[in-house]
Design an enzyme around this catalytic site. Structure first.
Site, PDB file in Angstrom:
ATOM      1  N   HIS A  34      -2.238  -5.437   1.549  1.00 43.21           N
ATOM      2  CA  HIS A  34      -3.565  -6.051   1.386  1.00 43.21           C
ATOM      3  C   HIS A  34      -3.362  -7.463   0.873  1.00 43.21           C
ATOM      4  CE1 HIS A  34      -7.707  -6.712   0.108  1.00 43.21           C
ATOM      5  NE2 HIS A  34      -7.175  -7.256  -0.967  1.00 43.21           N
ATOM      6  N   GLU A  42     -10.323  -9.805  -7.384  1.00 45.51           N
ATOM      7  CA  GLU A  42      -9.228  -8.837  -7.234  1.00 45.51           C
ATOM      8  C   GLU A  42      -8.134  -9.037  -8.292  1.00 45.51           C
ATOM      9  OE1 GLU A  42      -9.868  -8.035  -2.467  1.00 45.51           O
ATOM     10  OE2 GLU A  42      -8.034  -9.045  -3.115  1.00 45.51           O
ATOM     11  N   LYS A  69       0.827  -1.213   0.000  1.00 43.92           N
ATOM     12  CA  LYS A  69       0.000   0.000   0.000  1.00 43.92           C
ATOM     13  C   LYS A  69       0.865   1.269   0.000  1.00 43.92           C
ATOM     14  CE  LYS A  69      -3.939  -2.177   2.301  1.00 43.92           C
ATOM     15  NZ  LYS A  69      -4.989  -2.009   3.337  1.00 43.92           N
ATOM     16  N   TYR A 106     -12.446  -1.672  -3.565  1.00 40.68           N
ATOM     17  CA  TYR A 106     -12.958  -1.904  -2.210  1.00 40.68           C
ATOM     18  C   TYR A 106     -14.495  -1.789  -2.151  1.00 40.68           C
ATOM     19  CZ  TYR A 106      -8.384  -2.041   0.118  1.00 40.68           C
ATOM     20  OH  TYR A 106      -7.131  -2.413   0.565  1.00 40.68           O
ATOM     21  N   ASN A 166      -2.079   0.110   6.778  1.00 41.69           N
ATOM     22  CA  ASN A 166      -1.599  -1.165   7.314  1.00 41.69           C
ATOM     23  C   ASN A 166      -0.692  -1.939   6.352  1.00 41.69           C
ATOM     24  OD1 ASN A 166      -3.596  -1.961   5.587  1.00 41.69           O
ATOM     25  ND2 ASN A 166      -4.703  -3.236   7.042  1.00 41.69           N
TER      26      ASN A 166
HETATM   27  P1  CMP Z   1      -7.388  -4.533   3.812  1.00 42.06           P
HETATM   28  O1  CMP Z   1      -6.905  -5.870   4.208  1.00 42.06           O
HETATM   29  O2  CMP Z   1      -6.858  -3.927   2.554  1.00 42.06           O
HETATM   30  O3  CMP Z   1      -8.983  -4.574   3.706  1.00 42.06           O
HETATM   31  C1  CMP Z   1      -9.803  -3.438   3.914  1.00 42.06           C
HETATM   32  C2  CMP Z   1      -9.044  -2.291   4.452  1.00 42.06           C
HETATM   33  O4  CMP Z   1      -9.825  -1.325   5.117  1.00 42.06           O
HETATM   34  C3  CMP Z   1      -8.090  -2.770   5.542  1.00 42.06           C
HETATM   35  O5  CMP Z   1      -7.052  -3.519   5.004  1.00 42.06           O
HETATM   36  C4  CMP Z   1      -7.685  -1.461   6.175  1.00 42.06           C
HETATM   37  O6  CMP Z   1      -6.745  -0.738   5.378  1.00 42.06           O
HETATM   38  C5  CMP Z   1      -9.029  -0.743   6.125  1.00 42.06           C
HETATM   39  N1  CMP Z   1      -9.772  -0.894   7.397  1.00 42.06           N
HETATM   40  C6  CMP Z   1     -10.330  -2.006   7.903  1.00 42.06           C
HETATM   41  N2  CMP Z   1     -10.953  -1.747   9.066  1.00 42.06           N
HETATM   42  C7  CMP Z   1     -10.773  -0.441   9.286  1.00 42.06           C
HETATM   43  C8  CMP Z   1     -11.162   0.427  10.324  1.00 42.06           C
HETATM   44  N3  CMP Z   1     -11.885  -0.014  11.367  1.00 42.06           N
HETATM   45  N4  CMP Z   1     -10.809   1.718  10.233  1.00 42.06           N
HETATM   46  C9  CMP Z   1     -10.098   2.165   9.172  1.00 42.06           C
HETATM   47  N5  CMP Z   1      -9.692   1.375   8.143  1.00 42.06           N
HETATM   48  C10 CMP Z   1     -10.022   0.086   8.220  1.00 42.06           C
END
Ligand code: CMP
Length: 139
Positions: A117, A128, A11, A51, A114
């Site tokens: 993904h 995806e 990311k 998403y 984070n």
């Molecule tokens: P990802 O695994 O890419 O899947 C969905 C994404 O949404 C997740 O990683 C985070 O980047 C984001 N995400 C999931 N939960 C939250 C949350 N509670 N608050 C903000 N971002 C979130």
């Protein structure tokens, strides 16, 4: 156990922090084979499409802003049991809950930023992979 393909994204936070090489090293150490890769700069619309399943969530607006904020490296990884194993290597969505040694524990700053993904199921992986690599073989 079957050979699978899954989609991963390094990311914008991890790309900006210079962790592409560190993360690919972890993937390769775990015997994931990179079978496709694209460095992308997602538009807001592309991030929203990717998403779409999270459209109703409170974090959707912020997440899609973040995902379109800079370069991201999208890859298809191939390995035995790749979908589940990739999620183990990534660690919990929230880095505060991620196990030691996982990518998110090492490189993620927050539940949103984070670092990586990974597809969460075979159906998601199919969607995806075809989102970024139309026509690609899913195995
Ligand atoms: P990802 O695994 O890419 O899947 C969905 C994404 O949404 C997740 O990683 C985070 O980047 C984001 N995400 C999931 N939960 C939250 C949350 N509670 N608050 C903000 N971002 C979130």
């Amino acid at each position: 156990m079957a050979i699978e393909r899954t989609l991963t994204i390094i990311k914008p936070d991890a790309v900006a922090a210079g962790h592409i090489g560190d993360i690919i090293k972890l993937f390769e150490a775990q015997k994931f084979r990179i079978v496709a890769a694209r460095l992308v700069n997602l538009s807001k619309k592309e991030a929203e499409g990717f998403y779409a399943v999270h459209r109703s969530k409170g974090f959707f607006e912020s997440l899609t802003n973040f995902m379109s904020s800079g370069s991201a490296l999208v890859m298809v990884l191939e390995a035995e049991n790749a979908i589940k194993r990739l999620r183990e290597v990534m660690g919990a969505t929230n880095p505060a809950n991620a196990a030691p040694g996982t990518i998110r524990k090492l490189y993620a700053a927050s539940i949103e930023s984070n670092a990586v993904h990974g597809s969460d199921a075979p159906e998601t992986a199919a969607y995806e992979i075809s989102y970024f690599f139309p026509g690609m073989n899913l195995i």
